[in-house]
Motif scaffolding. Structure first.
Motif, PDB file in Angstrom:
ATOM      1  N   SER A  75       0.831  -1.211   0.000  1.00 18.68           N
ATOM      2  CA  SER A  75       0.000   0.000   0.000  1.00 18.68           C
ATOM      3  C   SER A  75       0.863   1.258   0.000  1.00 18.68           C
ATOM      4  CB  SER A  75      -0.948   0.006   1.202  1.00 18.68           C
ATOM      5  OG  SER A  75      -0.238   0.172   2.412  1.00 18.68           O
ATOM      6  N   GLN A 129      -6.622  -4.840   1.015  1.00 17.84           N
ATOM      7  CA  GLN A 129      -5.192  -4.533   0.892  1.00 17.84           C
ATOM      8  C   GLN A 129      -4.356  -5.807   0.887  1.00 17.84           C
ATOM      9  OE1 GLN A 129      -5.244  -1.725   4.233  1.00 17.84           O
ATOM     10  NE2 GLN A 129      -4.447  -0.138   2.873  1.00 17.84           N
ATOM     11  N   GLU A 131      -5.265  -8.639  -0.399  1.00 18.88           N
ATOM     12  CA  GLU A 131      -5.408  -9.267  -1.720  1.00 18.88           C
ATOM     13  C   GLU A 131      -4.518  -8.613  -2.774  1.00 18.88           C
ATOM     14  OE1 GLU A 131      -9.636  -8.997  -2.071  1.00 18.88           O
ATOM     15  OE2 GLU A 131      -9.974 -10.991  -1.160  1.00 18.88           O
ATOM     16  N   LYS A 132      -4.136  -7.366  -2.548  1.00 20.47           N
ATOM     17  CA  LYS A 132      -3.242  -6.689  -3.493  1.00 20.47           C
ATOM     18  C   LYS A 132      -1.797  -7.173  -3.384  1.00 20.47           C
ATOM     19  CE  LYS A 132      -6.048  -2.522  -3.911  1.00 20.47           C
ATOM     20  NZ  LYS A 132      -6.191  -1.080  -3.608  1.00 20.47           N
TER      21      LYS A 132
END
Length: 451
Positions: A75, A129, A131-132
């Motif tokens: 992130s 977040q 999953e990113k």
């Protein structure tokens, strides 16, 4: 070459080490800090280097204190690749999803019940977040060099400890840097012995149990004793457990005891979506552990496996004797807290601690004889019996750590002791100096070394 220690230095959690060479930045592990509040608060800080400037993450294994900060890293701008074994990828995905869900639930509960000190409690990261992170994973084969750059390569080798766990040998600038990760035991119930390094110029060695030896006790017999004593009182046995490896080890020992007719015919519950998922990983990765497919199938039939929280509530309010294995292992979160809310104040309850308890965690406080514990903003008196089974640790003890160094064919320039509290690290430093004569130090958080 420059090495910066930005986690797990002077403490057991938050593993992060940055290696910089010829314009390339490599992060070894990306763990979450756990334990006392000053450490947990570090999770909210940005890294001392820009996340976007990191080219690669090399992941030793999937425990939260080694992978749990990856969602924050992504992130904050990380766009590189995360290399790890296939089983570690599965474990890390499972643990991160569970962690994200817990973060969201606890923030929501804190806001609803208004026990947070913050005006609005926020999750450290969300499931979205988490999953990113997944597209960044790259699976590597063990014992085969992986080229990171024209002059940088890495080899992942079995470390024992948990399924998929590896030590990492990093080759760069004509030097070999060996990162132990967490080292397992030579005689582990489920895992194979760790592979010992043959050559290393610099070693980054975990020191979790650097000041002690595991007791030569029979963990299975201890489980038998505690469960039968609790059953005789009509009570419930609660085993807070790390969902990966430890939960499966407990399952294996209970399964053996049940086959030997040494424990009663009562419900044996695995209450952890992550623990159930981890058992599936054991099914899918037989080469990483000692269990056969037949063992796994037979074990699974003995246990009630709970994933839905409605079933958790039903199990909690079932007044009959039972044995519950629930995460988290250090009693810092997860469904074990829901059981403890109801059972910690009952003298017929037994809580069995089966793993390392970091400073400041509820598990450590229980072992140290706390008279009350705080759960979700409320205090509960501790009337339950608290027992510890030390023989189940997935970490090598002082003897095991020294033994891991025993096959080196050269004298390393330096050994850095990480992933340990100050006293264990310093006692291990002394032992390494006495046994091998290696130059050895325990770096401080934020310390930078030029190689």
């Amino acid at each position: 070459m420059k090495v910066t220690f930005i986690g797990a230095a002077g403490t057991v959690t938050g593993s992060k080490t940055v290696v910089e060479s010829n314009g390339i930045r490599i992060l070894i592990d990306c763990g979450q800090f756990q334990g006392i509040k000053p450490l947990r608060e570090l999770n909210w800080n940005p890294l001392p280097v820009l996340a976007s400037s990191i080219d690669f993450v090399l992941l030793t294994h999937g425990h939260l204190d080694h992978c749990g900060w990856l969602p924050r890293l992504v992130s904050q701008g990380f766009k590189g690749k995360i290399y790890c074994s296939s089983a570690t990828k599965e474990v890390a995905q499972l643990i991160l999803l569970d962690s994200g869900k817990i973060q969201e639930e606890e923030a929501e509960r804190a806001n609803k019940e208004k026990y947070s000190k913050h005006e609005v409690a926020e999750a450290l990261y969300t499931v979205a977040q988490v999953e990113k992170v997944f597209p960044h994973f790259r699976v590597v084969k063990t014992n085969e060099p992986v080229s990171l750059d024209a002059e940088i390569s890495a080899v992942f080798v079995n470390a024992g400890h948990i399924i998929g766990a590896c030590s990492i040998e990093l080759q760069l600038e004509n030097k070999t840097l060996v990162f132990s990760g967490d080292i397992g035991r030579d005689n582990d119930v489920l895992m194979f012995p760790p592979t010992k390094p043959k050559k290393a110029d610099y070693i980054f060695l975990e020191s979790t149990y650097g000041d002690r030896l595991h007791p030569d006790t029979d963990a299975k017999a201890e489980l038998e004793t505690y469960i039968n004593a609790t059953f005789a009182k009509g009570g419930t046995t609660i085993i807070p457990s790390f969902a990966v490896e430890r939960a499966q080890t407990i399952m294996f020992l209970l399964w053996q005891l049940k086959q030997e007719h040494k424990i009663p015919d009562i419900p044996y519950i695995i209450d952890s979506p992550m623990g159930v998922g981890a058992f599936d990983i054991f099914f899918n990765n037989l080469k990483w552990h000692k269990l056969t497919l037949e063992d796994c199938k037979a074990m699974s039939r003995m246990f009630v496996m709970i994933t839905d929280y409605k079933d958790t509530i039903e199990a909690i309010y079932n007044k009959g004797p039972k044995v519950v294995i629930a995460a988290s292992g250090m009693v810092t979160g997860g469904r074990v807290l829901s059981y403890l809310e109801r059972y910690i104040g009952l003298p017929e309850t037994t809580v069995v601690i089966v793993g390392y308890q970091a400073e400041g965690t509820r598990g450590r406080k229980l072992l140290e004889g706390a008279k009350e514990v705080k759960i979700y903003g409320k205090y509960y008196p501790v009337e339950a019996k608290i027992h510890e089974i030390e023989g189940l640790s997935a970490h090598a003890d002082q003897k095991g750590l020294l033994n891991w160094l025993s096959e080196l064919e050269n004298k390393p320039t330096k050994v850095f002791l990480v992933h340990g509290e100050n006293q264990p690290a310093d006692e291990l430093r002394i032992k390494i100096k006495e046994n091998y004569g290696f130059d050895c130090s325990a770096p401080l958080m934020g310390q930078v070394f030029e190689i």
